[in-house]
Design an enzyme around this catalytic site. Structure first.
Site, short mmCIF file in Angstrom:
data_model
loop_
_atom_site.label_atom_id
_atom_site.label_comp_id
_atom_site.label_asym_id
_atom_site.label_seq_id
_atom_site.Cartn_x
_atom_site.Cartn_y
_atom_site.Cartn_z
N HIS A 21 55.85 27.43 57.12
CA HIS A 21 55.56 26.15 56.04
C HIS A 21 56.78 25.71 55.21
O HIS A 21 56.91 26.02 54.12
CB HIS A 21 54.41 26.70 55.29
CG HIS A 21 53.64 25.73 54.15
ND1 HIS A 21 54.44 24.71 53.64
CD2 HIS A 21 52.46 25.43 54.39
CE1 HIS A 21 53.31 23.79 52.95
NE2 HIS A 21 52.20 24.24 53.36
N GLU A 49 56.33 21.42 59.12
CA GLU A 49 56.08 22.91 59.26
C GLU A 49 55.85 23.30 60.72
O GLU A 49 55.07 22.45 61.62
CB GLU A 49 54.49 23.15 58.74
CG GLU A 49 54.57 22.87 57.28
CD GLU A 49 53.28 22.89 56.79
OE1 GLU A 49 52.28 23.77 57.41
OE2 GLU A 49 52.67 22.03 55.74
#
EC number: 5.1.3.15
Length: 305
Positions: free
Chosen positions: A171, A272
């Site tokens: 992330h 991400e």
């Protein structure tokens, strides 16, 4: 070469508030990696600022995810209920993004050289997480730092006797001086799910620009992604990834996020590296899969404005 604690040349233990971390002070770069969450908060080549965005109000507390850097979303990504059935059936919690980002990982290895440093951490997700998850698996994450690039590789291994489905994401939070003058390339001609429009399916026909909240899951097939900001340009090269998630909370959601200043949406975004929604992975007993991303910065770029 592999080195043991006490003989490390560039790597040291440190504590930030409640959390234990490894700090790398190499002549060519600096990095800070927390054991909780296997969470990288800083990477900066010599003479450069942090390549990763970290919230000014981030808190380093036991059991609390760090806002910024590279959180590890595993063994599920996003809200459990939005995952496909094979993943959802193993999840016994309503916590978004899995438990890896707040679990304490084990140090496996530190390798140092004059050019780079490589650190590996592991997590055994079996009995210790039985209240949260019905699977049995291990995760090994390796960070490789060098003057010109940062690489993160997450390997998942099914330790159970039956097939295991999971979703995942690295992330990555990245900085920009101005989100409205920032664009992402490499996603044109990709299909995506717009979670802000009732999870409808759409197609990206041009470079992606920002004028408010964005939350999209792209079906990339592993294509490289470019990020152009007024200050610099990044290149993200992935392996073992079939999805990319692009997120910026915009002005309204920012006011409701924890550890996130109201105006911070103007100076950050997430790109991400993932396997999410349609692109979950299923491993048979004993099988492994590696998701990785290499992040580099280009010396020359054009201001997208």
């Amino acid at each position: 070469m592999k080195t043991a604690p006490g003989s490390w040349s560039f790597t040291r233990w440190t504590t930030v508030d409640q959390l234990e971390a490894l700090e790398v002070r190499h002549p060519e770069f600096y990095a800070r990696l927390f054991l909780q969450g296997a969470h990288l908060s800083h990477f900066a080549p010599a003479g450069a600022g942090n390549w990763l965005w970290l919230s000014d109000t981030a808190r380093f507390m036991t059991g609390r995810a760090i806002r910024g850097g590279i959180p590890v979303c595993w063994p599920w990504f996003g809200v459990p209920g939005k995952n496909p059935d094979p993943v959802r059936q193993t999840v016994l919690s309503d916590t978004p993004h899995g438990f890896a980002r707040t679990a304490v990982w084990n140090l496996e290895d530190v390798r140092e050289s004059a050019q780079d440093v490589e650190i590996s951490l592991s997590l055994d997700a079996s009995q210790d997480f039985a209240e949260l998850w019905g699977g049995r698996a291990s995760a090994l994450i390796t960070f490789r730092f060098a003057a010109t690039a940062l690489q993160v590789a997450l390997t998942s291994t099914n330790l159970g006797r039956t097939p295991l489905a999971f979703s995942q994401a690295l992330h990555t939070y990245l900085p920009t001086p101005d989100i409205t003058r920032t664009q992402i390339t490499g996603l044109d001609r990709c299909n995506y799910i717009d979670t802000l429009d009732e999870w409808s399916r759409k197609r990206q026909d041009t470079a992606l620009c920002f004028d408010g909240e964005v939350d999209r899951i792209y079906d990339t097939g592993g294509a490289d992604i470019g990020l152009n900001t007024p200050a610099t340009a990044y290149r993200l090269c992935s392996s073992g990834s079939r999805s990319a998630v692009v997120w910026n909370p915009g002005p309204e959601k920012s006011r409701h996020l924890s550890d996130f200043p109201d105006t911070a949406w103007q100076t950050m975004l997430c790109v991400e590296t993932a396997n999410a929604f349609d692109n979950i992975y299923v491993l048979n007993s004993g099988q492994s899969h590696t998701l990785s991303v290499m992040i580099s910065r280009l010396e020359e770029h054009k201001d997208p404005s």
